[in-house]
Scaffold this motif. Structure first.
Motif, mmCIF file in Angstrom:
data_model
loop_
_atom_site.group_PDB
_atom_site.id
_atom_site.type_symbol
_atom_site.label_atom_id
_atom_site.label_comp_id
_atom_site.label_asym_id
_atom_site.label_seq_id
_atom_site.Cartn_x
_atom_site.Cartn_y
_atom_site.Cartn_z
ATOM 1 N N ILE A 86 28.448 16.694 47.554
ATOM 2 C CA ILE A 86 29.027 15.390 47.248
ATOM 3 C C ILE A 86 28.893 15.180 45.744
ATOM 4 O O ILE A 86 27.819 15.389 45.175
ATOM 5 C CB ILE A 86 28.281 14.253 47.986
ATOM 6 N N LEU A 145 34.015 9.309 45.217
ATOM 7 C CA LEU A 145 33.190 10.456 45.557
ATOM 8 C C LEU A 145 34.039 11.443 46.335
ATOM 9 O O LEU A 145 34.879 11.036 47.158
ATOM 10 C CB LEU A 145 32.006 10.039 46.436
ATOM 11 N N ALA A 166 33.835 15.160 48.691
ATOM 12 C CA ALA A 166 33.018 16.129 49.410
ATOM 13 C C ALA A 166 33.681 17.486 49.209
ATOM 14 O O ALA A 166 34.873 17.650 49.482
ATOM 15 C CB ALA A 166 32.952 15.781 50.894
ATOM 16 N N ALA A 224 36.012 9.234 49.201
ATOM 17 C CA ALA A 224 35.727 7.812 49.413
ATOM 18 C C ALA A 224 35.807 7.147 48.052
ATOM 19 O O ALA A 224 35.319 7.699 47.061
ATOM 20 C CB ALA A 224 34.340 7.629 50.030
ATOM 21 N N ARG A 225 36.437 5.987 48.005
ATOM 22 C CA ARG A 225 36.639 5.351 46.706
ATOM 23 C C ARG A 225 36.587 3.844 46.828
ATOM 24 O O ARG A 225 36.794 3.290 47.903
ATOM 25 C CB ARG A 225 37.962 5.765 46.099
ATOM 26 N N ILE A 261 38.693 5.559 52.497
ATOM 27 C CA ILE A 261 38.110 6.867 52.750
ATOM 28 C C ILE A 261 39.109 7.701 53.534
ATOM 29 O O ILE A 261 39.875 7.175 54.344
ATOM 30 C CB ILE A 261 36.776 6.756 53.523
ATOM 31 N N VAL A 298 38.987 11.724 55.437
ATOM 32 C CA VAL A 298 38.261 12.958 55.744
ATOM 33 C C VAL A 298 39.247 13.912 56.401
ATOM 34 O O VAL A 298 39.984 13.522 57.314
ATOM 35 C CB VAL A 298 37.066 12.694 56.683
ATOM 36 N N LEU A 315 30.247 12.930 57.949
ATOM 37 C CA LEU A 315 30.638 12.964 56.543
ATOM 38 C C LEU A 315 31.128 11.594 56.052
ATOM 39 O O LEU A 315 30.729 11.132 54.985
ATOM 40 C CB LEU A 315 31.707 14.033 56.313
ATOM 41 N N SER A 373 28.204 9.195 55.596
ATOM 42 C CA SER A 373 27.408 9.544 54.408
ATOM 43 C C SER A 373 28.123 9.142 53.127
ATOM 44 O O SER A 373 27.507 8.591 52.205
ATOM 45 C CB SER A 373 27.126 11.049 54.377
ATOM 46 N N LEU A 374 29.420 9.427 53.062
ATOM 47 C CA LEU A 374 30.189 9.085 51.859
ATOM 48 C C LEU A 374 30.250 7.571 51.626
ATOM 49 O O LEU A 374 30.047 7.104 50.508
ATOM 50 C CB LEU A 374 31.603 9.647 51.939
ATOM 51 N N LYS A 433 26.883 6.130 50.510
ATOM 52 C CA LYS A 433 26.621 6.461 49.097
ATOM 53 C C LYS A 433 27.550 5.660 48.181
ATOM 54 O O LYS A 433 27.116 5.162 47.137
ATOM 55 C CB LYS A 433 26.793 7.962 48.893
ATOM 56 N N LEU A 434 28.821 5.523 48.563
ATOM 57 C CA LEU A 434 29.781 4.763 47.759
ATOM 58 C C LEU A 434 29.336 3.306 47.608
ATOM 59 O O LEU A 434 29.367 2.746 46.510
ATOM 60 C CB LEU A 434 31.170 4.827 48.391
#
Length: 181
Positions: A29, A82, A84, A98-99, A113, A115, A124, A127-128, A131-132
């Motif tokens: 990431i 972010l 992956a 993810a933004r 997001i 994926v 995933l 997690s993204l 964190k975002l």
């Protein structure tokens, strides 16, 4: 109220991280870079039609040049993304993005997001987004919104599992999800 530094902030290496997903696979990431345009186009080409629709709320055959520019040119504070990354077929490949983007005219921060289909349901996205939202919080953002299709059950499930308060409202046939972090 979010306070943003000047544009062209340096690349924030502190957000780089390797994670292990529920399927046991390792994913790197990191913040998106302007040079990731080819990787974003490759990701788009590998998305199914439903994933494209659920991300953009329209069917796109390709990413228009102006949208690609907007997606890949961020300032690491009011506009952050972010990605992956995995190594596949002897090259780095983006499998998720993810933004968030702060809109000063509306005083709201949108998030999105996507994926890649073959990487969904392995933790995933969760997690993204976690964190975002943490990055956004460090940048003074405590409220995020996203407009989603009413049939996007994966997104609704994901938002519920994150554990943040979510408020839903209906706007023009879509659902607006508002998250407080």
């Amino acid at each position: 109220m979010a306070v943003f530094p000047a544009l062209n902030e340096p690349y924030p290496i502190q957000y780089e991280e390797r994670i292990i997903l529920k399927n046991g696979k390792s994913v790197f990431i990191r913040p998106l870079r302007e040079t990731d345009e080819p990787l974003i186009l490759n990701l788009f080409d590998k998305l199914g039609l439903d994933s494209i629709y659920l991300r953009f709320l329209t069917y796109l055959k390709s990413i228009p040049e102006d949208l690609l520019f907007q997606l890949t040119h961020i300032d690491y504070s009011s506009r952050f993304a972010l990605v992956a990354v995995i190594h596949e077929a002897d090259q780095d490949v983006v499998i998720a993005v993810a933004r968030y983007c702060y809109d000063p005219d509306k005083a709201v921060t949108d998030f999105a997001i996507v994926v890649r289909d073959d990487w969904q349901r392995c933790g995933l996205g969760k997690s993204l987004l976690r964190k975002l939202f943490a990055v956004g919080r460090k940048n003074g953002i405590i409220r995020f919104v996203s407009v989603i299709d009413p049939g996007n059950h994966l997104m609704k499930h994901l938002l519920r599992d994150l554990g943040y308060p979510v408020k839903y409202s209906y706007i023009n046939g879509c659902i607006q999800a508002e998250i407080s972090v």
